[in-house]
Write an enzyme that holds these catalytic residues in place. Structure first.
Site, mmCIF file in Angstrom:
data_model
loop_
_atom_site.group_PDB
_atom_site.id
_atom_site.type_symbol
_atom_site.label_atom_id
_atom_site.label_comp_id
_atom_site.label_asym_id
_atom_site.label_seq_id
_atom_site.Cartn_x
_atom_site.Cartn_y
_atom_site.Cartn_z
ATOM 1 N N GLY A 152 -10.798 4.318 7.308
ATOM 2 C CA GLY A 152 -11.190 2.966 7.710
ATOM 3 C C GLY A 152 -11.226 2.840 9.215
ATOM 4 O O GLY A 152 -12.206 2.356 9.796
ATOM 5 N N HIS B 201 -4.033 3.286 -3.448
ATOM 6 C CA HIS B 201 -4.182 2.736 -2.101
ATOM 7 C C HIS B 201 -3.445 1.411 -1.877
ATOM 8 O O HIS B 201 -2.556 1.341 -1.034
ATOM 9 C CB HIS B 201 -5.664 2.547 -1.771
ATOM 10 C CG HIS B 201 -5.896 1.735 -0.532
ATOM 11 N ND1 HIS B 201 -5.766 2.262 0.731
ATOM 12 C CD2 HIS B 201 -6.196 0.416 -0.366
ATOM 13 C CE1 HIS B 201 -5.993 1.319 1.619
ATOM 14 N NE2 HIS B 201 -6.259 0.191 0.997
ATOM 15 N N HIS C 15 0.822 -1.207 0.000
ATOM 16 C CA HIS C 15 0.000 0.000 0.000
ATOM 17 C C HIS C 15 0.857 1.257 0.000
ATOM 18 O O HIS C 15 1.248 1.751 1.060
ATOM 19 C CB HIS C 15 -0.912 -0.003 1.232
ATOM 20 C CG HIS C 15 -1.812 -1.200 1.310
ATOM 21 N ND1 HIS C 15 -1.356 -2.451 1.689
ATOM 22 C CD2 HIS C 15 -3.138 -1.352 1.049
ATOM 23 C CE1 HIS C 15 -2.366 -3.302 1.664
ATOM 24 N NE2 HIS C 15 -3.450 -2.681 1.285
ATOM 25 N N HIS D 233 -27.868 -14.685 25.622
ATOM 26 C CA HIS D 233 -26.854 -14.443 26.653
ATOM 27 C C HIS D 233 -26.170 -15.725 27.120
ATOM 28 O O HIS D 233 -25.328 -15.676 28.018
ATOM 29 C CB HIS D 233 -27.483 -13.718 27.842
ATOM 30 C CG HIS D 233 -27.696 -12.251 27.589
ATOM 31 N ND1 HIS D 233 -28.448 -11.797 26.530
ATOM 32 C CD2 HIS D 233 -27.223 -11.137 28.218
ATOM 33 C CE1 HIS D 233 -28.449 -10.469 26.538
ATOM 34 N NE2 HIS D 233 -27.710 -10.048 27.540
ATOM 35 N N PRO E 286 -5.694 -4.729 11.237
ATOM 36 C CA PRO E 286 -7.147 -4.763 11.423
ATOM 37 C C PRO E 286 -7.584 -3.368 11.880
ATOM 38 O O PRO E 286 -7.159 -2.903 12.935
ATOM 39 C CB PRO E 286 -7.326 -5.824 12.511
ATOM 40 C CG PRO E 286 -6.082 -6.679 12.408
ATOM 41 C CD PRO E 286 -4.994 -5.709 12.065
ATOM 42 N N LEU E 287 -8.393 -2.736 11.089
ATOM 43 C CA LEU E 287 -8.600 -1.295 11.268
ATOM 44 C C LEU E 287 -9.268 -0.947 12.590
ATOM 45 O O LEU E 287 -10.127 -1.654 13.084
ATOM 46 C CB LEU E 287 -9.367 -0.730 10.072
ATOM 47 C CG LEU E 287 -8.572 -0.826 8.759
ATOM 48 C CD1 LEU E 287 -9.395 -0.344 7.588
ATOM 49 C CD2 LEU E 287 -7.254 -0.072 8.832
ATOM 50 N N ARG F 167 -21.767 -18.182 36.417
ATOM 51 C CA ARG F 167 -22.671 -17.331 37.202
ATOM 52 C C ARG F 167 -23.124 -18.086 38.451
ATOM 53 O O ARG F 167 -23.302 -17.498 39.506
ATOM 54 C CB ARG F 167 -23.894 -16.992 36.350
ATOM 55 C CG ARG F 167 -24.923 -16.169 37.102
ATOM 56 C CD ARG F 167 -26.219 -16.002 36.309
ATOM 57 N NE ARG F 167 -27.161 -15.172 37.051
ATOM 58 C CZ ARG F 167 -28.464 -15.360 37.106
ATOM 59 N NH1 ARG F 167 -29.019 -16.342 36.408
ATOM 60 N NH2 ARG F 167 -29.234 -14.575 37.821
ATOM 61 N N PHE G 190 -20.244 -12.082 25.086
ATOM 62 C CA PHE G 190 -19.791 -10.873 24.409
ATOM 63 C C PHE G 190 -18.293 -10.895 24.079
ATOM 64 O O PHE G 190 -17.752 -9.900 23.584
ATOM 65 C CB PHE G 190 -20.191 -9.628 25.202
ATOM 66 C CG PHE G 190 -21.677 -9.519 25.348
ATOM 67 C CD1 PHE G 190 -22.494 -9.655 24.229
ATOM 68 C CD2 PHE G 190 -22.272 -9.348 26.578
ATOM 69 C CE1 PHE G 190 -23.885 -9.610 24.346
ATOM 70 C CE2 PHE G 190 -23.661 -9.297 26.704
ATOM 71 C CZ PHE G 190 -24.460 -9.432 25.591
ATOM 72 N N GLU H 288 -16.948 -3.483 24.927
ATOM 73 C CA GLU H 288 -16.090 -4.660 25.058
ATOM 74 C C GLU H 288 -14.883 -4.578 24.132
ATOM 75 O O GLU H 288 -13.777 -4.988 24.494
ATOM 76 C CB GLU H 288 -16.888 -5.937 24.748
ATOM 77 C CG GLU H 288 -18.088 -6.181 25.650
ATOM 78 C CD GLU H 288 -19.313 -5.381 25.243
ATOM 79 O OE1 GLU H 288 -19.308 -4.740 24.178
ATOM 80 O OE2 GLU H 288 -20.304 -5.395 26.014
#
Lengths: 664, 664
Positions: free
Chosen positions: B161, B264, B33, B474, B123-124, B521, B438, B412
């Site tokens: 990006g 690019h 690039h 969940h 990884p943007l 939990r 998550f 997160e």
């Protein structure tokens, strides 16, 4: 707040029914979230009683307004609304059984469990991004069928959690760019999160933020019916998406817990429930008691839209596009499309092109897009790499939604969630592309496609170390395994043009599961050189090359099939007969009979799996005496062929692995 | 643009060296690039030559300014800078070998591959969020050691990006809330993405957006050295994080491709490279030629900070906190902490508490946080659920960074990436919590923790259908499997307080791998009732209960160990001797000797795995004749015990499965 009016009183009475049911449901379950339903009850009541276009008796009316509760933890809000408005299926017993296995009222609203639930929500931000997809779907269908048949809004309730999540940024920026002026977001601005006050972790000026993204905004007193109605009225004719910042009090009505994070995610307590009912002036303190006259008032709300729906049915019946409209709603893949894909197969078997499967996917898409107008393509800003835009597809722009291609931007998560929304909206069949390694960025939306069981198609290219020079950050090694782990997701990794066409055909043919195509950057040979009418890939795995008295079975997918065939040749030279099994889709293979599976795997052979990813999951097929040729960690930056050699993913290595395994 | 000045000319000349090397590197690799390095070369040159506090010869100087290239695809920018400034290790041959396996210049900048690369990017959005973590780290250390020892900035280059990705929203909102005034983001505002013009997919007013998030902003002509310098000067004393919108031309200097998306992500082409060099007035058109005097000028830049570094070394040597500072940089877990964890084990073995492992983790953290000041806790707004805040931890606030607990908000992804940044910054040991389901939201940052090999600790609670009422959205079922698939990530699923303490001890003891604790939990019994000084969990798996003449081995983790022990009792009643193996960490188990692994698994027994997740991955251990008791799809909403029964994850089912498997 302004002084009470009769509209205010009426609204408050109806809204209190929601509050009471929400409190009681959570209390009975001894689990759940009373705060949101109680806080947003007034806003919801004004929306449903004055603005939302719906007919509770006909919850799938295609031109209904969509209502999405993005903060799905406030599920008692939607359950209360569904029951009060008289939607089918839901009963008071469901509400009483909230969060029990026997009830239709799950902890979070689940699509398919009850009519009126437009999407499964709970993971924050997803519903908001689904709503963006729904609003895009509306625009596309309106462009096709005209305002007479398609002219509805999408309303979404979102809280601070939804707005803090990264996906919200992607979604609101996409909505702003696309000028989705029929999308209305009602922000539950209650200043509270689980940890305490919002200001503990956030100081964002949300109104300014939405304006920066191209939205119209307005502040609203979320407990003043007139103010809410005025704002919703104002929202009707916006030329931009609308965000209404509804200042609310979480747990509104609770003498001790209103305005506190204690109202968020736990029962108020039996005493506080009673105290709240008294404070609200509710006629009964018994659980789940809603006076008949209030239920009757609500049922009137639920049937408000019946006339409009009938008028719509009449317009549709009279429309020359009626049949086309209905077919789009059903969205069965046309035989012409399957025939066109079969023609792609046939041609490829004859001409044996050596192309990347991302290119093969483009060839399949050419066949699909020219024979089926329902597909809506897109990419997260990797159009030239994902090969998702076929030559006949025209861009959708904010000014013109008659096109069929969406530039989602560098927004994998919103793309995936918007595709869920597009699919749920109906009338279109979305597919969208990114690099496989960035499946991580949209993984939760992929999970929700699976959980909802909807036909969303992910086109994930650059599927292994074959990415080459971009190196480990861009080389997926664990992604195929980790995606195979998602229940219900059909992960396809085809090995040539023929298989790619088959995988596309299979994906389109199943309306109740998402599909994820794992496609190479690099070229590979055609191995399916004999045409079959049968879709072999749809069995998940099949014998690609047999051998009499076989001692070895190579199991391979995608770009490594080529290595499997070469390894087979190498072994043949040593008089070791070997078979090759192509396994494009494990999920489909697991659905075959035990007899079929055993026969395909080759019961009396040593199994050697070849895949340019990690071993995780393969042990099921290779067993304790088999071998694996593939990756054992992250990749490296270099030209693809050199990287393959570097990691010893070669035909020679596979042949050697087979020989060692035979020695035991 | 203003008229050229000598500063402008000088900057342009130095910057052109970057442009030339970037063009040549990409051209030689035939991959990469060029657009970003060429566009941002002037900005980078002003930053490095006038503002960045660094000493190229000492790239790990703790008080250096951090420089993060969030758009890692522009890696030739950083490689050129490292070589031009005279950083150790990197050679001109590395630049010539860009993107080849033999070179230290990988496709994207990789942490650990070259000194001066502060984090792995590509990884943007990740680098931007790492930078937020680094800036938090600086504030924490400054609060501890004073401005004399800690007073540096974090500069981050980010493109469209990075700013479109959702993680950017989470990161900039967090930075805004925390008032990270030493963080300076330089936005490469070039109006171009891969698909074409930014406006194809985005219409965000970024300046307004950042202001809404609490940042100071300023527009800059990214090719005017004076303007860049003035803006950076202005940024030095901000009371908010600073975003400089640097208007640049992608591929600046290329006669045919500047300003176009064609600059690019592909080589300019041999002819265009030559044409560009001519247009830039470069003295040579040969590849990789930088005149000696320009290299010499750059080397002066690289040693600009040597005096400042020496002065800092002197200040540190004279500081009463010198030893503490050095120990924090090394960050070896203290023996006192390991002793405290051992005491937790001992006490638990004696008292046999029946608690959830999230509570057990809190007990371990109590021991850790009171004996080691380096840990920095946090949660993505689930503090009361994740049990991440021990009683002695005080909140970090924008006004006071002397605390040790971060309210990351409902973010997160940014939490995980900020923890990467905190760890990379050094001097602290970050851990942070959310619900296991998550982990999907932050998965890519977890991957990067692994790829970089850094000690970031994820506390993931609510680890199975044991979540209960919240239901399928969940209840993680595939997450443990999918996380086990990430190379190098230690996924621990402990089964009682003792194992939880052991897992924490193991996680803290390894500075070169991330750890992810999977915690329940719901309560579970203590099974490690005999104290061992040895950390059994650190072997990954071990025999928890043996049996003479065993016919069955139950393999279990976490909350299902209880079921394994009960199933063992049920079989004992039928005179079938069975063993129980606890497998808290597969990754560690795989590192043990084959002899150990075989012995633990029980070579002549039928294996039955019990885990309240999917089977994926377990086949490796249970083999073709074993059985699996667990999940086969998504969960359901209901009280945890009922959900377990509903899915037949019970001791009875496990005993029955063993009996069937024995029958074969």
């Amino acid at each position: 707040m302004s002084s009470p009016t009769s509209f205010q009183d009426h609204t408050r009475t109806l809204a209190n029914a929601i509050r009471v049911l929400a409190m009681d449901g959570v209390q009975a379950a001894n689990s759940g979230h009373p705060g949101l339903p109680m806080g947003m009850a007034d806003v919801a009541t004004v929306l449903f009683s004055k603005f939302l276009k719906f007919d509770a008796a006909n919850p799938t009316w295609p031109d209904r307004d969509r209502f999405v509760l993005s903060g799905g933890h406030g599920s008692m809000l939607i359950y209360s609304l569904l029951w009060l408005n008289g939607y089918p299926k839901i009963t008071l017993d469901d509400l009483k059984g909230f969060r029990q296995i026997t009830s239709h009222c799950a902890g979070h609203p689940e699509y398919g469990m009850l009519p009126g639930i437009e999407t499964t929500t709970g993971p924050l931000g997803q519903g908001l991004a689904n709503a963006v997809g729904m609003a895009i779907g509306e625009k596309i269908l309106a462009a096709r069928f005209g305002d007479d048949l398609v002219n509805h809004k999408t309303y979404v309730f979102a809280g601070d959690g939804c707005l803090m999540e990264g996906i919200s940024h992607e979604a609101i920026a996409l909505a702003g760019r696309m000028k989705l002026n029929k999308l209305v977001l009602l922000w539950d601005d209650n200043h509270i999160t689980i940890d305490g006050a919002v200001e503990l972790s956030d100081a964002t000026d949300q109104v300014k933020r939405f304006e920066a993204a191209g939205w119209a905004t307005r502040r609203v007193d979320g407990h003043n019916a007139d103010d809410i109605a005025a704002a919703l009225d104002w929202a009707q004719n916006s030329d931009k998406p609308v965000m209404l910042a509804c200042r609310t009090i979480i747990g509104f009505g609770s003498p001790k817990k209103a305005g506190s994070h204690k109202a968020h995610g736990e029962p108020l307590g039996a005493d506080e429930v009673i105290a709240t009912k008294k404070a609200l002036g509710w006629p009964s303190t018994e659980p789940f008691v809603v006076p008949e006259e209030i239920v009757a008032e609500w049922r009137k709300v639920g049937s408000r839209g019946a006339e409009a729906r009938k008028a719509w049915e009449a317009r549709k019946a009279a429309s020359p596009k009626a049949a086309e409209f209905d077919a789009a709603q059903i969205a069965d893949v046309p035989q012409a499309t399957l025939d066109a894909l079969n023609a792609v197969k046939k041609k490829a078997s004859e001409e044996k092109p050596a192309v990347a499967t991302r290119k093969a996917s483009e060839m399949a898409l050419d066949a699909i897009n020219t024979t089926w107008a329902l597909t809506i393509g897109g990419s997260a800003d990797l159009t030239p790499s994902n090969n998702t835009k076929t030559k006949d597809l025209v861009d959708i722009t904010p000014e013109d939604f008659s096109g069929r291609y969406i530039h989602y931007g560098i927004r994998e998560h919103a793309m995936a969630a918007a595709m869920n929304g597009l699919c749920l909206h109906g009338g279109v069949v979305p597919y969208g592309g990114t690099f496989l390694v960035f499946s991580d960025y949209c993984r939760h939306s992929i999970r929700l496609s699976s959980l909802m069981g909807i036909r969303v198609i992910y086109v994930m290219t650059h599927d292994s170390i074959g990415v080459g020079e971009d190196g480990p950050t861009h080389q997926p090694v664990e992604h195929v395994a980790s995606l195979r782990a998602i229940p219900g997701l059909k992960v396809y990794r085809p090995g040539d043009v023929v298989e790619t066409a088959e995988c596309w055909a299979d994906a389109l043919s199943d309306k109740h599961a998402p599909a994820l195509l794992v496609l190479s950057r690099q070229n590979m040979a055609t191995f399916r050189t004999t045409h079959t009418e049968e879709n072999l890939a749809s069995k998940g795995a099949y014998v690609a090359a047999d051998a009499e008295g076989a001692k070895v079975t190579f199991l391979a997918t995608g770009s490594e099939l080529e290595l499997a065939f070469k390894a087979r040749d190498l072994l043949a030279a040593d008089n070791i007969p070997a078979r090759v099994v192509s396994m494009p889709c494990w999920a489909l293979f697991e659905k075959q009979s035990a007899t079929y599976r055993e026969a395909v795997l080759g019961p009396n052979t040593v199994k050697v799996a070849i895949e340019a990813g990690i071993q995780f999951g393969w042990d099921r097929y290779i067993g304790p005496n088999g071998a694996f040729v593939g990756m054992h960690g992250f990749g490296a930056s270099g030209p693809a062929k050199e990287v393959y050699k570097h990691f010893a993913i070669t035909a020679e290595a596979a042949a050697e692995a087979a020989k060692s395994a035979l020695k035991g």
